[in-house]
Motif scaffolding. Structure first.
Motif, PDB file in Angstrom:
ATOM      1  N   ASP A   4       0.860  -1.175   0.000  1.00 64.40           N
ATOM      2  CA  ASP A   4       0.000   0.000   0.000  1.00 64.40           C
ATOM      3  C   ASP A   4       0.908   1.241   0.000  1.00 64.40           C
ATOM      4  O   ASP A   4       1.957   1.252   0.651  1.00 64.40           O
ATOM      5  CB  ASP A   4      -0.857  -0.014   1.270  1.00 64.40           C
ATOM      6  CG  ASP A   4      -1.704   1.229   1.361  1.00 64.40           C
ATOM      7  OD1 ASP A   4      -2.782   1.240   0.755  1.00 64.40           O
ATOM      8  OD2 ASP A   4      -1.275   2.208   2.014  1.00 64.40           O
ATOM      9  N   CYS A   5       0.481   2.272  -0.718  1.00 63.55           N
ATOM     10  CA  CYS A   5       1.363   3.444  -0.878  1.00 63.55           C
ATOM     11  C   CYS A   5       1.762   4.069   0.459  1.00 63.55           C
ATOM     12  O   CYS A   5       2.904   4.504   0.628  1.00 63.55           O
ATOM     13  CB  CYS A   5       0.720   4.474  -1.790  1.00 63.55           C
ATOM     14  SG  CYS A   5      -0.843   5.101  -1.203  1.00 63.55           S
ATOM     15  N   THR A  14       2.176   2.659   3.459  1.00 63.39           N
ATOM     16  CA  THR A  14       3.205   1.844   4.110  1.00 63.39           C
ATOM     17  C   THR A  14       4.539   2.074   3.406  1.00 63.39           C
ATOM     18  O   THR A  14       5.578   2.259   4.039  1.00 63.39           O
ATOM     19  CB  THR A  14       2.834   0.345   3.993  1.00 63.39           C
ATOM     20  OG1 THR A  14       1.472   0.209   4.339  1.00 63.39           O
ATOM     21  CG2 THR A  14       3.697  -0.532   4.848  1.00 63.39           C
ATOM     22  N   TYR A  59      -8.538  -3.175  -6.775  1.00 59.45           N
ATOM     23  CA  TYR A  59      -8.757  -1.901  -6.080  1.00 59.45           C
ATOM     24  C   TYR A  59     -10.167  -1.368  -6.373  1.00 59.45           C
ATOM     25  O   TYR A  59     -10.611  -1.357  -7.519  1.00 59.45           O
ATOM     26  CB  TYR A  59      -7.684  -0.890  -6.530  1.00 59.45           C
ATOM     27  CG  TYR A  59      -7.924   0.476  -5.966  1.00 59.45           C
ATOM     28  CD1 TYR A  59      -7.666   0.753  -4.628  1.00 59.45           C
ATOM     29  CD2 TYR A  59      -8.441   1.491  -6.769  1.00 59.45           C
ATOM     30  CE1 TYR A  59      -7.913   2.007  -4.105  1.00 59.45           C
ATOM     31  CE2 TYR A  59      -8.684   2.749  -6.251  1.00 59.45           C
ATOM     32  CZ  TYR A  59      -8.419   2.993  -4.923  1.00 59.45           C
ATOM     33  OH  TYR A  59      -8.677   4.220  -4.399  1.00 59.45           O
ATOM     34  N   GLU A  73      -6.350  11.433   1.489  1.00 59.72           N
ATOM     35  CA  GLU A  73      -5.278  10.480   1.159  1.00 59.72           C
ATOM     36  C   GLU A  73      -4.314  11.069   0.121  1.00 59.72           C
ATOM     37  O   GLU A  73      -3.106  10.886   0.210  1.00 59.72           O
ATOM     38  CB  GLU A  73      -5.879   9.170   0.636  1.00 59.72           C
ATOM     39  CG  GLU A  73      -6.461   8.341   1.762  1.00 59.72           C
ATOM     40  CD  GLU A  73      -7.219   7.101   1.264  1.00 59.72           C
ATOM     41  OE1 GLU A  73      -7.909   6.486   2.099  1.00 59.72           O
ATOM     42  OE2 GLU A  73      -7.133   6.761   0.062  1.00 59.72           O
ATOM     43  N   CYS A 132       4.427   5.451  -6.473  1.00 61.90           N
ATOM     44  CA  CYS A 132       3.781   4.546  -5.512  1.00 61.90           C
ATOM     45  C   CYS A 132       2.403   4.076  -5.983  1.00 61.90           C
ATOM     46  O   CYS A 132       1.653   3.493  -5.203  1.00 61.90           O
ATOM     47  CB  CYS A 132       3.713   5.194  -4.135  1.00 61.90           C
ATOM     48  SG  CYS A 132       2.741   6.678  -4.084  1.00 61.90           S
ATOM     49  N   CYS A 154       5.882   1.156  -5.539  1.00 59.16           N
ATOM     50  CA  CYS A 154       5.006   0.060  -5.117  1.00 59.16           C
ATOM     51  C   CYS A 154       3.704   0.078  -5.898  1.00 59.16           C
ATOM     52  O   CYS A 154       3.369   1.055  -6.591  1.00 59.16           O
ATOM     53  CB  CYS A 154       4.718   0.165  -3.620  1.00 59.16           C
ATOM     54  SG  CYS A 154       3.653   1.545  -3.185  1.00 59.16           S
ATOM     55  N   GLU A 155       2.999  -1.030  -5.769  1.00 60.24           N
ATOM     56  CA  GLU A 155       1.667  -1.203  -6.373  1.00 60.24           C
ATOM     57  C   GLU A 155       0.928  -2.152  -5.441  1.00 60.24           C
ATOM     58  O   GLU A 155       1.492  -3.147  -4.969  1.00 60.24           O
ATOM     59  CB  GLU A 155       1.836  -1.756  -7.795  1.00 60.24           C
ATOM     60  CG  GLU A 155       0.617  -2.439  -8.390  1.00 60.24           C
ATOM     61  CD  GLU A 155      -0.613  -1.539  -8.544  1.00 60.24           C
ATOM     62  OE1 GLU A 155      -0.496  -0.425  -9.065  1.00 60.24           O
ATOM     63  OE2 GLU A 155      -1.711  -1.969  -8.113  1.00 60.24           O
ATOM     64  N   ILE A 156      -0.356  -1.850  -5.191  1.00 58.26           N
ATOM     65  CA  ILE A 156      -1.100  -2.615  -4.195  1.00 58.26           C
ATOM     66  C   ILE A 156      -1.592  -3.976  -4.709  1.00 58.26           C
ATOM     67  O   ILE A 156      -1.776  -4.917  -3.944  1.00 58.26           O
ATOM     68  CB  ILE A 156      -2.280  -1.772  -3.658  1.00 58.26           C
ATOM     69  CG1 ILE A 156      -2.711  -2.270  -2.281  1.00 58.26           C
ATOM     70  CG2 ILE A 156      -3.447  -1.735  -4.622  1.00 58.26           C
ATOM     71  CD1 ILE A 156      -3.625  -1.287  -1.552  1.00 58.26           C
ATOM     72  N   ASP A 157      -1.806  -4.091  -6.006  1.00 58.66           N
ATOM     73  CA  ASP A 157      -2.413  -5.306  -6.565  1.00 58.66           C
ATOM     74  C   ASP A 157      -1.325  -6.273  -7.060  1.00 58.66           C
ATOM     75  O   ASP A 157      -0.564  -5.935  -7.970  1.00 58.66           O
ATOM     76  CB  ASP A 157      -3.325  -4.893  -7.730  1.00 58.66           C
ATOM     77  CG  ASP A 157      -4.125  -6.065  -8.271  1.00 58.66           C
ATOM     78  OD1 ASP A 157      -3.619  -7.212  -8.241  1.00 58.66           O
ATOM     79  OD2 ASP A 157      -5.253  -5.839  -8.741  1.00 58.66           O
TER      80      ASP A 157
END
Ligand code: SAM
Length: 257
Positions: free
Chosen positions: A12-13, A15, A43, A55, A202, A223-226
């Motif tokens: 997650d961006c 974190t 998402y 956010e 991110c 980063c990427e959440i998926d």
């Protein structure tokens, strides 16, 4: 990929942003979800708008901490959201507002929404390599323009971008619903960072920022959440590294001959 200065996390961006070192990035490129109900793999693009905006401000305030002096952030959104962010973000310098009209008529009535805004923030006076923002003349056959070209003169740089979105038939297309064109990201990377600099993203999606960073000799962290998109990005980044290595060894082979 870490051997090549590429550090991609499935995270997650928030974190990821909190774990990064202060003043370590020259450039951060952000193409977040727009909170318009877009269909991603995992998402859910449907947050209460006030939560979404908070956010976005938080992400940008982390970027302020992570940027080196002279660094830049490019942040993409719909103009209505971009305007609110532009008005409120006073902890970074508001450097330029760049309009992108991608000719994509996705949704909207009575007028379809075909424009986006790139907000260019900086931390102090940004590093700029002006040539990267100089594109081609639009009317090269005009006799006055021909003379300018013959004299080696370049067109002025404008605060709008006239690039098509990545279509399903494009060679660049990967398994992601809203990739941005590499030419656009390359322009920002070449225009505001130097080889060896660290570039961040991110909301990496299909990997565009990282691919362009590899292509132009920059390091990358993001980063990427998926997990599915992380896989898509990793495959594409590895292909870019392989292509670069191959070109380099062919070059060395030619020099030896
Ligand atoms: C607009 S897309 C980015 C597309 C990318 N620029 C490209 O060219 O492929 C936004 C991405 O952010 C990811 N995302 C959404 N929320 C996130 C979060 N909290 N942390 C990290 N990634 C997130 C989504 O999964 C999606 O892939």
């Amino acid at each position: 990929m870490q051997d090549h200065g590429i550090n991609l996390e499935n995270a997650d961006c928030m974190t990821w942003l909190t774990s990064q070192k202060e003043e370590s990035f020259q450039l951060i490129i952000l193409d977040p979800p727009y909170n318009v109900g877009y269909k991603y793999n995992q998402y859910q693009d449907t947050k209460p708008q006030h939560q979404y905006l908070i956010e976005q401000f938080l992400v940008l305030s982390h970027c302020q901490r992570l940027l080196k002096p002279g660094g830049s952030v490019f942040y993409l959104n719909y103009p209505e959201t971009a305007a609110r962010i532009w008005a409120e973000v006073d902890f970074l310098d508001r450097f330029e507002w760049i309009n992108w009209t991608p000719h994509a008529h996705v949704r909207g009535t009575p007028l379809r929404k075909a424009s986006r805004a790139w907000l260019w923030f900086s931390k102090g006076k940004p590093l700029i390599n002006q040539e990267a923002f100089q594109t081609e003349y639009r009317n090269p056959t005009d006799h006055r323009i021909k003379k300018r070209i013959e004299a080696g003169l370049k067109p002025a740089s404008y605060d709008w971008i006239d690039l098509e979105p990545v279509k399903n038939t494009s060679k660049q297309k990967r398994k992601h619903p809203c990739q941005v064109p590499e030419e656009m990201v390359e322009r920002f990377i070449l225009g505001t960072s130097n080889p060896g600099d660290l570039v961040g993203d991110c909301f990496l999606g299909s990997g565009t920022t990282a691919i362009c960073a590899v292509r132009h000799g920059r390091s990358f962290a993001g980063c990427e959440i998926d997990p599915l998109y992380v896989q898509v990005a990793e495959t594409a980044i590895q292909a870019e590294i392989n292509a670069k290595n191959l070109a380099q060894s062919l070059n060395e082979h030619d020099v030896k001959k």
